[in-house]
Design a protein around this motif. Structure first.
Motif, PDB file in Angstrom:
ATOM      1  N   SER A  81    -130.115  -0.149  -6.107  1.00 33.58           N
ATOM      2  CA  SER A  81    -129.579   0.530  -7.278  1.00 33.58           C
ATOM      3  C   SER A  81    -128.634   1.632  -6.845  1.00 33.58           C
ATOM      4  O   SER A  81    -128.785   2.224  -5.781  1.00 33.58           O
ATOM      5  N   ALA A  82    -127.656   1.905  -7.700  1.00 39.35           N
ATOM      6  CA  ALA A  82    -126.671   2.936  -7.386  1.00 39.35           C
ATOM      7  C   ALA A  82    -127.207   4.304  -7.781  1.00 39.35           C
ATOM      8  O   ALA A  82    -128.013   4.441  -8.705  1.00 39.35           O
ATOM      9  N   CYS A  83    -126.739   5.328  -7.084  1.00 41.84           N
ATOM     10  CA  CYS A  83    -127.112   6.702  -7.410  1.00 41.84           C
ATOM     11  C   CYS A  83    -126.397   7.103  -8.696  1.00 41.84           C
ATOM     12  O   CYS A  83    -125.182   6.899  -8.827  1.00 41.84           O
ATOM     13  N   PRO A  84    -127.084   7.662  -9.695  1.00 41.29           N
ATOM     14  CA  PRO A  84    -126.423   8.045 -10.938  1.00 41.29           C
ATOM     15  C   PRO A  84    -125.340   9.100 -10.755  1.00 41.29           C
ATOM     16  O   PRO A  84    -124.472   9.234 -11.611  1.00 41.29           O
ATOM     17  N   ILE A  85    -125.367   9.866  -9.661  1.00 39.63           N
ATOM     18  CA  ILE A  85    -124.402  10.951  -9.480  1.00 39.63           C
ATOM     19  C   ILE A  85    -123.164  10.467  -8.740  1.00 39.63           C
ATOM     20  O   ILE A  85    -122.037  10.590  -9.228  1.00 39.63           O
ATOM     21  N   CYS A  86    -123.353   9.906  -7.542  1.00 40.32           N
ATOM     22  CA  CYS A  86    -122.199   9.467  -6.746  1.00 40.32           C
ATOM     23  C   CYS A  86    -121.814   8.023  -6.992  1.00 40.32           C
ATOM     24  O   CYS A  86    -120.762   7.573  -6.517  1.00 40.32           O
ATOM     25  N   LEU A  87    -122.678   7.240  -7.680  1.00 38.52           N
ATOM     26  CA  LEU A  87    -122.423   5.845  -8.046  1.00 38.52           C
ATOM     27  C   LEU A  87    -122.312   4.932  -6.831  1.00 38.52           C
ATOM     28  O   LEU A  87    -121.797   3.812  -6.948  1.00 38.52           O
ATOM     29  N   ASN A  88    -122.769   5.395  -5.667  1.00 39.07           N
ATOM     30  CA  ASN A  88    -122.745   4.561  -4.471  1.00 39.07           C
ATOM     31  C   ASN A  88    -124.014   3.731  -4.400  1.00 39.07           C
ATOM     32  O   ASN A  88    -125.096   4.169  -4.814  1.00 39.07           O
ATOM     33  N   SER A  89    -123.899   2.535  -3.861  1.00 36.48           N
ATOM     34  CA  SER A  89    -125.047   1.650  -3.711  1.00 36.48           C
ATOM     35  C   SER A  89    -125.050   1.099  -2.293  1.00 36.48           C
ATOM     36  O   SER A  89    -123.992   0.689  -1.778  1.00 36.48           O
ATOM     37  N   PRO A  90    -126.173   1.078  -1.599  1.00 41.93           N
ATOM     38  CA  PRO A  90    -127.481   1.541  -2.060  1.00 41.93           C
ATOM     39  C   PRO A  90    -127.636   3.053  -1.949  1.00 41.93           C
ATOM     40  O   PRO A  90    -126.803   3.715  -1.344  1.00 41.93           O
ATOM     41  N   ILE A  91    -128.726   3.567  -2.506  1.00 45.14           N
ATOM     42  CA  ILE A  91    -129.001   4.996  -2.464  1.00 45.14           C
ATOM     43  C   ILE A  91    -129.369   5.409  -1.039  1.00 45.14           C
ATOM     44  O   ILE A  91    -130.133   4.731  -0.353  1.00 45.14           O
ATOM     45  N   GLN A  92    -128.814   6.528  -0.608  1.00 33.54           N
ATOM     46  CA  GLN A  92    -129.099   7.065   0.718  1.00 33.54           C
ATOM     47  C   GLN A  92    -130.202   8.119   0.626  1.00 33.54           C
ATOM     48  O   GLN A  92    -130.065   9.098  -0.099  1.00 33.54           O
ATOM     49  N   THR A  93    -131.298   7.893   1.336  1.00 32.76           N
ATOM     50  CA  THR A  93    -132.448   8.814   1.346  1.00 32.76           C
ATOM     51  C   THR A  93    -132.951   9.033  -0.076  1.00 32.76           C
ATOM     52  O   THR A  93    -132.679  10.039  -0.722  1.00 32.76           O
ATOM     53  N   HIS A  94    -133.710   8.069  -0.579  1.00 30.51           N
ATOM     54  CA  HIS A  94    -134.182   8.095  -1.957  1.00 30.51           C
ATOM     55  C   HIS A  94    -134.971   9.366  -2.235  1.00 30.51           C
ATOM     56  O   HIS A  94    -135.914   9.693  -1.507  1.00 30.51           O
ATOM     57  N   THR A  95    -134.575  10.076  -3.263  1.00 31.52           N
ATOM     58  CA  THR A  95    -135.235  11.316  -3.669  1.00 31.52           C
ATOM     59  C   THR A  95    -135.428  11.291  -5.177  1.00 31.52           C
ATOM     60  O   THR A  95    -134.475  11.032  -5.925  1.00 31.52           O
ATOM     61  N   ALA A  96    -136.663  11.559  -5.622  1.00 29.25           N
ATOM     62  CA  ALA A  96    -137.000  11.502  -7.043  1.00 29.25           C
ATOM     63  C   ALA A  96    -137.112  12.904  -7.605  1.00 29.25           C
ATOM     64  O   ALA A  96    -137.683  13.802  -6.979  1.00 29.25           O
ATOM     65  N   ALA A  97    -136.536  13.095  -8.791  1.00 27.67           N
ATOM     66  CA  ALA A  97    -136.733  14.342  -9.529  1.00 27.67           C
ATOM     67  C   ALA A  97    -138.026  14.237 -10.332  1.00 27.67           C
ATOM     68  O   ALA A  97    -138.678  13.184 -10.375  1.00 27.67           O
ATOM     69  N   GLN A  98    -138.392  15.299 -10.997  1.00 26.99           N
ATOM     70  CA  GLN A  98    -139.639  15.307 -11.762  1.00 26.99           C
ATOM     71  C   GLN A  98    -139.565  14.441 -13.006  1.00 26.99           C
ATOM     72  O   GLN A  98    -140.593  14.142 -13.616  1.00 26.99           O
ATOM     73  N   THR A  99    -138.360  14.038 -13.405  1.00 26.83           N
ATOM     74  CA  THR A  99    -138.211  13.141 -14.555  1.00 26.83           C
ATOM     75  C   THR A  99    -138.410  11.684 -14.167  1.00 26.83           C
ATOM     76  O   THR A  99    -138.513  10.828 -15.057  1.00 26.83           O
ATOM     77  N   GLY A 100    -138.442  11.357 -12.880  1.00 31.69           N
ATOM     78  CA  GLY A 100    -138.639  10.000 -12.428  1.00 31.69           C
ATOM     79  C   GLY A 100    -137.382   9.321 -11.949  1.00 31.69           C
ATOM     80  O   GLY A 100    -137.462   8.256 -11.323  1.00 31.69           O
ATOM     81  N   TYR A 101    -136.216   9.866 -12.227  1.00 32.84           N
ATOM     82  CA  TYR A 101    -134.981   9.254 -11.778  1.00 32.84           C
ATOM     83  C   TYR A 101    -134.788   9.490 -10.290  1.00 32.84           C
ATOM     84  O   TYR A 101    -135.138  10.544  -9.757  1.00 32.84           O
ATOM     85  N   VAL A 102    -134.182   8.495  -9.627  1.00 33.22           N
ATOM     86  CA  VAL A 102    -134.020   8.517  -8.180  1.00 33.22           C
ATOM     87  C   VAL A 102    -132.540   8.677  -7.853  1.00 33.22           C
ATOM     88  O   VAL A 102    -131.685   8.022  -8.461  1.00 33.22           O
ATOM     89  N   TYR A 103    -132.240   9.544  -6.872  1.00 36.09           N
ATOM     90  CA  TYR A 103    -130.879   9.849  -6.475  1.00 36.09           C
ATOM     91  C   TYR A 103    -130.801   9.849  -4.956  1.00 36.09           C
ATOM     92  O   TYR A 103    -131.817   9.768  -4.256  1.00 36.09           O
TER      93      TYR A 103
END
Length: 474
Positions: free
Chosen positions: A379-401
């Motif tokens: 999946s692509a990062c919602p912020i940078c839109l790059n795929s795949p996500i580099q170093t998956h990090t989750a916020a408290q809302t559950g979204y991964v960046y």
């Protein structure tokens, strides 16, 4: 145990129990790490000004402690924390038994003046109260660092750390210092604690007038404050009016409170004496905060205060008036965002504190973005839109960046945030800016929130800031 100490000491009511002395020592030992922690927290916010102070904390604390303890020894005949427990320091007479109990009953004031610390006694006690703890803290810190390096290098350390016969005098002294830490200091440290234990046991069973070997060296013992001490302290702490004779000014001439003599006579003693009120107030505030965070009373109070609160939707300049809609009841976790404006295309979330729209990014199209445990890692990062996500990090809302993306976003330093707030070209393409672009462009500072401290998709606050982010193992 305090009753046992009273039985051992006979009729000596001014002798404090060992547990009073241990409580005072424990309180005194908690002050430096507490101040260091507060300074470290403040340094994270203002590192440019406070980093040097934090690096020199031990030296600055020793200097401040020297000023405070000297004032309390001269006025109250005891240290800062000792006065909090109603204790004082006095000299020991060089007579058989070292006691003048009959004289204390008939001439308490004269006995107090005789046993009061002299100028050289004050400096001896300052060496025990300030210099000795400072040296021990530095030695303990150096030993821990040196022991960690020895354990990390292992046998290779002995080959590397040979005596520098051809080195400079500074290298030789440093080698001797490390040899002392490695070979001698553990025994010195053990002897220090064993001597403290031996004197404490002797004091507990009335075998010694000193509860510490260092007080025995300087000829000082601990006592309780009595009525004569209270009268002398009240007389010494009376407000001294800096009149003409005292300040050296001419009659009729006014003196400034910022003059050096006035500061020495009035402001400086009052400032140091006010610490007597600051210490119990700080302890009470700490215990209150511990109870407040441990109990459910704060959450219940906040919930009851917000139950009947109804606020109109905020009005944003430059937006199309929206038709009023029936308000729906939201949970307490959603009250940080008031509503989304209904302007036909969907508006950004609105902050409930500043009433400003919040910059967000489009929600991810993959359904597994809300589930960090999903096996789909492309999946692509919602912020940078790059795929795949580099170093998956989750916020408290559950979204991964990506870690760098969400870290910079929560920190408020992401390039997309900076470009949008500066009003650069192409900033209208942001999800949160569609339909809300100001005519004429320009800076959006004061008109928008950049999303700092918030989740990039939902706009909700991230508790703990960047410390609230969590790495996801995929």
């Amino acid at each position: 145990m305090e009753f046992m100490t009273a039985l051992q000491s006979g009729l000596d009511e001014q002798k404090p129990s060992l547990f009073e002395l241990l409580s005072e020592q424990q309180l005194a030992s908690l002050i430096p790490p507490s101040l260091r922690y507060l300074l470290a927290v403040a340094t994270h916010r203002n590192p440019r000004y406070l980093l040097r102070i934090l690096n020199s904390f031990d030296e600055l604390y020793a200097l401040l402690s020297l000023l405070v303890e000297r004032h309390y020894l001269k006025i109250y005949s005891g240290g800062f924390t000792e006065n909090f427990y109603g204790l004082k320091r006095e000299r020991v007479l060089r007579i058989k038994g070292g006691e003048v109990r009959r004289a204390q009953l008939g001439a308490a004031n004269e006995v107090r003046e005789t046993l009061k610390l002299r100028k050289n006694d004050v400096w001896k006690n300052l060496a025990v109260m300030v210099l000795l703890p400072y040296v021990k803290r530095k030695l303990d810190e150096s030993y821990d660092i040196h022991a960690a390096s020895v354990n990390m290098l292992g046998p290779t350390y002995r080959d590397r750390e040979q005596y520098p016969t051809a080195g400079t005098w500074r290298q030789r002294i440093f080698w001797l210092y490390k040899w002392f830490l490695r070979k001698v200091y553990p025994s010195v440290n053990a002897a220090y604690y064993f001597s403290m234990l031996a004197f404490s046991l002797a004091y507990l069973f009335d075998g010694s007038k000193y509860h510490s070997p260092f007080l025995w060296l300087v000829g000082t013992r601990m006592r309780r404050l009595n009525a004569a001490d209270s009268r002398a302290i009240a007389l010494a702490t009376q407000a001294k009016s800096p009149g003409p004779a005292r300040t050296g000014a001419r009659p009729g001439q006014t003196t400034s409170m910022f003059s050096p003599r006035t500061m020495t006579l009035t402001v400086y003693p009052r400032l140091l004496s006010s610490l007597k009120i600051l210490l119990p107030t700080s302890i009470f505030a700490l215990k209150f905060l511990e109870w407040w965070h441990a109990s459910d009373f704060a959450r219940q109070l906040s919930r009851k205060a917000n139950e009947g609160l109804e606020l109109p939707p905020p009005t944003i300049s430059g937006s199309t008036p929206s038709t009023p809609e029936r308000r729906t009841e939201v949970s307490s976790d959603e009250k940080s965002i008031t509503s989304r404006r209904d302007s036909g295309h969907g508006g950004p979330p609105i902050s409930s504190t500043t009433h400003l729209p919040i910059l967000t990014v489009p929600a991810p199209t993959h359904a597994d973005q809300a589930n960090p445990d999903s096996s789909n890692t492309t999946s692509a990062c919602p912020i940078c839109l790059n795929s795949p996500i580099q170093t998956h990090t989750a916020a408290q809302t559950g979204y991964v960046y990506c870690y760098t993306c969400i870290y910079k976003w929560v920190d408020g330093t992401h390039p997309r945030q900076e470009a949008f707030m500066e009003g650069n070209a192409g900033a209208e393409d942001e999800e949160g800016a569609k339909g809300w672009f100001e005519d004429g462009g320009g800076s959006r500072v004061g008109k928008w929130e950049s999303g700092a401290g918030r989740d990039a998709v939902t706009g909700r606050r991230v508790l703990g800031g960047t410390g609230g982010l969590r790495r996801v193992m995929v």
